[in-house]
Enzyme design. Structure first.
Site, mmCIF file in Angstrom:
data_model
loop_
_atom_site.group_PDB
_atom_site.id
_atom_site.type_symbol
_atom_site.label_atom_id
_atom_site.label_comp_id
_atom_site.label_asym_id
_atom_site.label_seq_id
_atom_site.Cartn_x
_atom_site.Cartn_y
_atom_site.Cartn_z
ATOM 1 N N SER A 49 -11.508 -0.648 -0.954
ATOM 2 C CA SER A 49 -9.817 -0.159 -0.505
ATOM 3 C C SER A 49 -9.987 -1.274 1.346
ATOM 4 C CB SER A 49 -9.564 0.876 -0.155
ATOM 5 O OG SER A 49 -8.673 0.865 -1.793
ATOM 6 N N ASP A 70 0.866 -1.294 -0.583
ATOM 7 C CA ASP A 70 0.195 0.124 -0.103
ATOM 8 C C ASP A 70 1.327 1.224 -0.276
ATOM 9 O OD1 ASP A 70 -2.174 1.281 0.511
ATOM 10 O OD2 ASP A 70 -3.022 -0.165 0.832
ATOM 11 N N HIS A 81 -3.236 6.209 3.347
ATOM 12 C CA HIS A 81 -4.151 4.929 3.256
ATOM 13 C C HIS A 81 -3.530 3.325 3.904
ATOM 14 C CE1 HIS A 81 -6.018 2.265 -0.009
ATOM 15 N NE2 HIS A 81 -6.643 2.992 0.323
#
Length: 406
Positions: free
Chosen positions: A333, A88, A146
């Site tokens: 996600s 990620d 994220h």
């Protein structure tokens, strides 16, 4: 010719930086099957909806409770013995919700060898000069927030609340995006590292150790045409190699719904990927969640495989994203990490499942809460299960555990 290049063993490919003359010379070789542009493109990552204050909240978050993960904990299985990988934007490994679960931390000292890899080696022209994490970072770092959010949904836990599906699983990580910008080369490098992790600064051809590989990898990203995945199969052999190595590859379906055929980017389109769509608190598909079938490669393949909560999910973020260290995000996600965490719970309950990708996926799909749809994607009828909206349905951790016992 003195060109800069990087070779990979995970698939028969080489990344090269060169000029037009070198491109022409390579294209004229009979042993070169394809040449793809490796352009950098910002992935459409979710933005924080609002900061979250965890104080005074229920101990178990709604998204963890609705899939009955806490019922599996009550049976004594919380992810112990399982290892989750994540590629990620990186990870804030010292965040209090995920630090204790980092495989490189023993409670007193950190050892990042075999536990962290940074596939970001340079500043991308699309981003501002420099990077808050630097390049070839020797220590886990998140330059976007994220990644830390997704890891919290997999393993996050504090004395005040449970964010994660498998709070006693260990995690290892790889940064595959520079401030949200990725490319096929960085994704490939992370996949290769997960199959056989090597020390920080090590040589993937000589220093990799497959015994340190994770049981499952979460992939909350996509590779659109603009990013270099102009051909649908550009990452297919890489993902198939990961699966052949006995690692479950969880992949977010994408956020380009609600039209049919919107599961359209690698690796979500691949049969080897365990593709996940997003649902809300009512177990209804999110409007943004991409639908099947897969048309871009002509396969008509049914996708997603499964769905999980992905709307208004609270999880951990670095303090520069939210002063509280927590925020709400929505997207597929956010759904994928629930499935990766469920794989860890099942491996925890039965260590002999490690490496049995097909069995693990079957336990999850065959125990899912069935959901039907009238959207008619790919010829789905109102009673079709699986279908191109919900796949086999919404994950149910307790039902998967009970199916394992039968």
């Amino acid at each position: 010719r003195g060109a800069t290049y990087h070779a990979y063993w995970v698939s028969n490919l080489i990344w090269v930086r060169g000029d037009r003359d070198l491109l022409r010379a390579l294209a004229e070789r009979g042993d070169v099957a394809h040449i793809y542009a490796n352009t950098w493109q910002r992935v459409g990552l979710p933005s924080a909806a609002q900061p979250a204050d965890p104080r005074g909240r229920d101990l178990v978050e709604w998204n963890i409770e609705i899939v009955n993960a806490d019922d599996v904990w009550a049976e004594g299985f919380t992810g112990q013995g399982a290892v989750i990988g994540g590629q990620d934007t990186g990870y804030d490994w010292t965040h209090p919700a995920i630090q204790a679960q980092y495989r490189g931390w023993d409670g007193q000292t950190a050892d990042h060898d075999y536990n962290w890899h940074d596939a970001i080696h340079e500043d991308f022209p699309q981003t501002n000069p420099g990077n808050p994490c630097g390049f070839d970072a020797a220590v886990p770092c998140d330059d976007d927030g994220h990644g830390t959010h997704t890891m919290g949904t997999m393993v996050g836990e504090t004395p005040q609340l449970n964010l994660g599906m498998a709070p006693d699983a260990e995690w290892i990580g790889c940064r595959n995006m520079e401030e949200g910008w990725g490319s096929p080369a960085t994704y490939t490098e992370c996949f290769e590292w997960f199959i056989a992790p090597y020390p920080v600064g090590g040589d993937p051809f000589t220093d990799g150790d497959p015994t340190r590989a994770p049981h499952v990898i979460n992939n909350s990203w996509s590779c659109p045409v603009a990013e270099g995945c102009a051909a649908p199969d550009v990452l297919r052999q890489v993902v198939e190699a990961v699966r052949a190595a006995g690692i479950v590859t969880v992949q977010s379906a994408g956020n380009t719904g609600s039209r049919c055929g919107s599961v359209s980017t690698p690796p979500a389109i691949y049969d080897a990927s365990f593709t996940v769509g997003a649902t809300d608190e009512l177990n209804l598909i999110a409007g943004f969640s991409s639908r099947g079938p897969v048309d871009v490669d002509g396969s008509g393949r049914m996708k997603p495989d499964i769905v999980a909560p992905g709307v208004n999910i609270m999880s951990s973020v670095p303090p520069d994203i939210s002063a509280t260290g927590y925020a709400f995000l929505s997207g597929t996600s956010m759904a994928g990490p629930h499935v990766a965490g469920l794989v860890a719970l099942l491996v925890s309950a039965d260590p002999e499942l490690a490496g049995q990708v097909t069995v693990l996926e079957s336990l999850i799909t065959q125990s899912a809460l069935r959901r039907t749809t009238t959207e008619g994607c790919g010829g789905d009828t109102p009673t079709s299960v699986p279908n191109n909206v919900y796949g086999w349905g919404r994950i149910d951790a307790l039902s998967a555990y009970e199916l394992l016992l039968t």
